[in-house]
Design a protein around this motif. Structure first.
Motif, PDB file in Angstrom:
ATOM      1  N   GLN A 307      42.998  40.002  54.086  1.00  0.00           N
ATOM      2  CA  GLN A 307      44.000  39.178  53.402  1.00  0.00           C
ATOM      3  C   GLN A 307      45.326  39.174  54.158  1.00  0.00           C
ATOM      4  OE1 GLN A 307      43.593  37.426  50.491  1.00  0.00           O
ATOM      5  NE2 GLN A 307      41.435  37.939  50.519  1.00  0.00           N
ATOM      6  N   GLY A 308      45.495  40.096  55.061  1.00  0.00           N
ATOM      7  CA  GLY A 308      46.784  40.225  55.742  1.00  0.00           C
ATOM      8  C   GLY A 308      47.604  41.316  55.088  1.00  0.00           C
ATOM      9  N   GLN A 311      49.289  41.421  51.455  1.00  0.00           N
ATOM     10  CA  GLN A 311      48.843  40.241  50.708  1.00  0.00           C
ATOM     11  C   GLN A 311      47.563  40.462  49.913  1.00  0.00           C
ATOM     12  OE1 GLN A 311      49.959  36.380  52.660  1.00  0.00           O
ATOM     13  NE2 GLN A 311      49.852  37.658  54.477  1.00  0.00           N
ATOM     14  N   PHE A 313      45.380  43.275  47.156  1.00  0.00           N
ATOM     15  CA  PHE A 313      45.711  44.010  45.934  1.00  0.00           C
ATOM     16  C   PHE A 313      45.058  45.391  45.939  1.00  0.00           C
ATOM     17  CE2 PHE A 313      45.810  39.486  44.971  1.00  0.00           C
ATOM     18  CZ  PHE A 313      47.109  39.361  44.507  1.00  0.00           C
ATOM     19  N   ALA A 330      40.321  47.762  54.699  1.00  0.00           N
ATOM     20  CA  ALA A 330      39.271  46.737  54.592  1.00  0.00           C
ATOM     21  C   ALA A 330      39.789  45.491  53.895  1.00  0.00           C
ATOM     22  CB  ALA A 330      38.075  47.307  53.827  1.00  0.00           C
ATOM     23  N   GLU A 331      40.635  45.660  52.891  1.00  0.00           N
ATOM     24  CA  GLU A 331      41.135  44.485  52.167  1.00  0.00           C
ATOM     25  C   GLU A 331      42.164  43.714  52.993  1.00  0.00           C
ATOM     26  OE1 GLU A 331      42.412  45.015  48.157  1.00  0.00           O
ATOM     27  OE2 GLU A 331      42.684  42.854  47.931  1.00  0.00           O
TER      28      GLU A 331
END
Lengths: 431, 483
Positions: A307-308, A311, A313, A330-331
């Motif tokens: 997501q960057g 950015q 959650f 990872a997110e």
């Protein structure tokens, strides 16, 4: 032995610049995402990191020019990534982590630069181990949890500085590696001269070792610090295999581990909870398996490119800044980012084992291999836990997760690896 | 990876067996050591590679292969986060009066309804309680969802805030407020259609709710036995009683079973329903025919039609006028239909298990007013496309005008209905439910010369149908006076 006839400074400098480019570009992105402008709040930690890494690089070049050119940049990148992640996930703890990084870097330099040899480490193995065990005993009696909770009381407060917490089991890892390396160094000749023994002889060789290791393990299980217990077990088996070459040790060790797991499942609630949550987390997604399910959501959300930074959650994962830092990566950096982290640990293992491979002294071989095994096993346990490959064991991701003791000891161990990779003044490692 | 192993290096000698030895599986196995330390380091490296390969595969599995299924789970908080950030589109009335908009920044967005009484007509959007009404029916448009997967991926990659598209309804906010004010003392429903396209201008369900206060009042609203969250216009099920009389007579005329001038000798006979006696009161000297039966809503002559119609035939008629279908609108109009007609005489006076919604009655009346051609109701006049340009709203299925009865028959019925203050209208007092409750109905079309509006109004528990007449006529007079 000298693996590095050419000073590695220029190559290392480029790698460090690459790491700095990554850390600063992400720091700038984080600042823009979170505050809409360049803020010291987000760029302060990368600057502190750059200052510490630059200082280390300068002193390394000056006092240890012949060293492995990859080890320090790898650690610099992982540490920078970790510092950045703490700015993102736990801004309240950010400067504390930077402080520990400073202490760790200082200890790293002391280990790399000052010693003429490592005899002081090898000769007093029982002293080191006793010290570690005393610390661990003190934790059982006086241990606290920094959050004030009556669970997981693995920390000790430092005398006179009651806001600084230290986790003795982290130091015990290093001390155990040193003990095992020293022990196998001493016994290697016996193994080589007489590789097969009857069980009485084996008991004589391995008894003290097994006793000491078992004592550590009992203490850790007593404390319910299962991650550290699992690490010690893996370390013990791997070094035993390296010393004896007997694969049956590995096999029987894993059977023992499995049996211990079954017993622990029925004996300890925390183990049962983690195993159940690992086996099928979805029915308990809102309850007992909340953490692992949120971790899987984070990984799925990150997909390939992430997501960057700033950015996603990842905040939905409890204790994300410590145990689940890898899920946050990872997110926000996606599969690409996590593969980058894995690559860093693989390269670290490769360069470390390369040192072990070319080591002329058994102590250096066992020490390098032991440190690599610790780093790799710890990274594997937490990465596997976060991705539901293994039950969660609650260890940190070396250099990346929040945790002062872990960071400090990781830098100490890196200091030993870099030391082993460099040329000693008299051409040997241990004198 | 590591340099090649030097074969034979290190301890590789098979040792002699010890005379005292336990079986190898009991204690430390006695297998010979054949590998060198360098070979062992090689194997350790292989083990490290294997372990990290496993992690990489697990990451690819959860992050790519299983990601769509996982992310779609209801308990994924990221869905909520995404919904919180959507800049939902505005809702306007037919004259671009703002009915709903989203205000705020980041994830602190609030849905605001400037006309609180619009509640049941527009519905609500609540982060905690979901959506209803138009907010639900046009949710995808108002959220700004794109049908292009490429576009959705592009937005996600760039973290663009999803901006919804605006919607323009056929409602008239001014009339809606006036109607809501008139209905405020009562419990019931009112719907006003504009001809010739059956555009809904007014839709009042009373008691209603203020969608701005939905989150605070949700518990009370759901616990309220008067069901304020129910849109009575589209989902309120009422026993129709003699409200269906004009439509049954139209069908009978169409089939040639009778003329309005056909004598109705049982005009004032009483009918017993659920223990209550019903009969019409007619002035002296009026002709005893079906026209009088229509004007005075006499039940007994209607029951004589049971000699001509079977239950199936009656259901066909109900179906033709749309009483057994849910009108197609971008909001929930679903109602469960009762058992098939069994007692035809009772069904002919709108009892037995027949129920209708005010919207169904309004559409049937619009059919008569429209020369016998059925109409599809409209609530949305336009929506913005993805580039922000207004376009006509296309209903989910193409509408078609079906002739149900001939224009002549429709005209006969409309002309036979009573006229008061320039409005064609009829009021009814209807027995509703086994408890013997009475509902007052008023159905009307205006203006007299060339009706442009159709109004249907029901007041629950109101035993004086003139109250319904007064409410309906007041609204129609106001509307007709509007330039």
């Amino acid at each position: 032995m000298n693996l590095h006839r050419e000073p590695g400074g220029r190559k290392e400098l480029w790698l460090l610049l690459l790491a700095a480019a990554f850390v600063f570009s992400n720091g700038v992105a984080l600042s823009l995402v979170m505050g809409g402008q360049l803020l010291f709040r987000y760029l302060g930690t990368p600057l502190a990191w750059a200052f510490l890494i630059g200082g280390c690089y300068y002193l390394l070049n000056r006092y240890r020019p012949y060293r492995d050119p990859l080890l320090f940049p790898l650690v610099a990148l992982l540490t920078g990534w970790g510092v950045l992640l703490q700015s993102r996930l736990a801004p309240n703890f950010m400067w504390r982590q930077v402080l520990w990084l400073g202490v760790g870097a200082a200890a790293f330099l002391i280990i790399v630069i000052l010693p003429q040899d490592l005899r002081w480490l090898r000769r007093y193995r029982y002293t080191w181990l006793t010290l570690g065990l005393l610390l661990l005993l003190a934790t059982i009696v006086l241990g606290v949890n920094p959050s004030g909770l009556p669970v997981a009381q693995y920390w000790l407060t430092l005398p006179f500085v009651n806001w600084v917490f230290f986790q003795p089991s982290e130091l015990l890892k290093l001390l155990l590696v040193v003990f095992l390396a020293s022990y196998f160094h001493e016994r290697e000749k016996q193994f080589q001269d007489n590789p097969t023994h009857n069980w009485r002889q084996q008991l004589a060789y391995l008894g003290p070792l097994a006793l000491m290791w078992g004592f550590c393990l009992i203490l850790l299980v007593w404390q319910r610090d299962l991650g550290a217990a699992a690490l010690f077990f893996i370390l013990f088996l791997a070094l035993l295999y390296l010393a004896t070459g007997n694969q049956w040790y590995i096999l029987s060790g894993f059977i023992l581990l499995l049996m211990a797991g079954v017993i622990a499942y029925f004996a300890f609630d925390v183990v049962a909870l983690r195993v159940d949550a690992w086996w099928n987390p979805w029915p308990e997604a809102d309850n007992r398996a909340f953490q692992i399910v949120q971790s899987l959501y984070a990984i799925a959300s990150g997909s390939l490119l992430g997501q960057g930074i700033g950015q996603g959650f990842p905040g939905y994962i409890p204790v994300v800044h410590s145990d689940f830092a890898f899920a946050a990566i990872a997110e926000e950096w996606g599969l690409l980012g996590t593969l980058g982290i894995i690559l860093c640990f693989v390269l670290l293992a490769y360069r470390g084992l390369r040192l072990a491979y070319f080591a002329t002294q058994p102590f250096a071989r066992y020490l390098a291999a032991g440190i690599v095994i610790l780093f790799s096993a710890q990274a594997f346990l937490i990465m596997g836990g976060v991705t539901k490959l293994l039950p969660l064991t609650g260890v940190t991701l070396p250099f990346v997760s929040y945790g002062g003791s872990s960071l400090f000891v990781s830098w100490l161990m890196m200091g030993l690896l870099v030391y082993l990779s460099g040329e000693n003044q008299d051409g040997s490692y241990e004198g | 990876m590591l340099p090649p192993t030097i074969v034979g290096e290190g301890p590789g000698v098979r040792g002699a067996r010890s005379p005292v030895q336990l079986p190898s599986f009991i204690f430390f196995p006695m297998s010979p050591i054949t590998s060198s330390p360098r070979e062992r380091i090689h194997r350790l490296m292989q083990a490290v590679l294997l372990a990290f390969t496993g992690v990489a595969l697990a990451l690819a599995y959860w992050g790519v292969a299983r990601a769509p299924a996982i992310l779609a789970r209801d308990d994924n908080p990221r869905l909520v986060e995404a919904a919180l950030r959507i800049q939902r589109g505005r809702i306007y009335d037919i004259h671009n009066v703002l009915l709903a908009e989203t205000v705020g920044e980041g994830n602190r967005l609030t849905r605001v309804y400037p006309i609180p009484s619009i509640g049941p007509a527009v519905g609500y959007y609540s982060f905690r309680h979901g959506t209803s009404g138009i907010e639900e029916g046009l949710n995808s448009t108002l959220r700004g969802d794109s049908t292009s997967a490429w576009e959705m991926n592009r937005r996600q990659l760039r973290h663009e805030v999803q901006v919804g598209r605006d919607v323009r309804l056929t409602l008239n906010a001014t009339w809606q407020q006036q109607a809501a004010t008139l209905m405020e003392p009562y419990q019931g429903a009112m719907v006003l259609l504009a001809l010739p396209d059956a555009a809904i201008r007014v839709m009042v369900s009373q008691p209603g709710y203020d969608p701005n206060l939905l989150d605070q009042q949700f518990a009370e609203l759901t616990a309220d036995s008067r069901a304020p969250l129910l849109n009575r216009v589209t989902q309120g099920q009422y026993q129709p009683g003699m409200v269906l009389q004009p439509f049954f007579l139209a069908a009978a005329l169409e089939q040639g079973l009778l003329q309005l001038s056909t004598p109705a000798p049982t005009l004032t006979d009483s009918v017993i329903v659920a223990g209550q006696t019903f009969a019409c009161t007619v002035p002296d000297g009026i002709p005893q025919n079906y026209e009088s039966a229509l004007i005075y809503a006499c039940p007994a002559p209607m029951q004589r039609l049971s000699m001509n119609w079977s239950a199936a035939a009656l259901e066909d008629i109900l179906d033709q006028f749309g009483f057994t279908q849910n009108p197609i609108l971008p909001l929930n109009t679903d109602v469960p239909f009762g058992e098939p007609v069994q007692n035809v005489p009772l069904a002919l006076i709108g009892q037995e298990n027949l129920t209708v919604t005010p919207l169904q009655v309004a559409l049937a009346l619009a059919t008569l007013t429209n020369g016998g051609q059925s109409l599809r109701p409209q609530l949305v006049s336009g929506v913005q496309n993805e580039t922000g340009v207004w376009q006509p709203y296309l209903p989910p299925t193409p509408s078609s005008l079906l002739p149900i009865i001939s224009a002549g028959t429709a005209r006969q019925i409309m002309q036979a209905l009573p006229v008061s203050r320039g409005i064609i209208g009829h009021d009814y007092l209807v027995l509703s439910g086994p408890e013997g409750n009475m509902n007052s109905w008023y159905i009307a079309a205006a203006p007299l010369a060339n009706p442009r509006y159709v109004l249907v109004l029901v007041l629950e528990g109101e035993e004086d149908s003139q109250v319904a007449v007064a409410v309906g006529q007041t609204l129609l007079q106001t509307i007709l006076a509007t330039p």
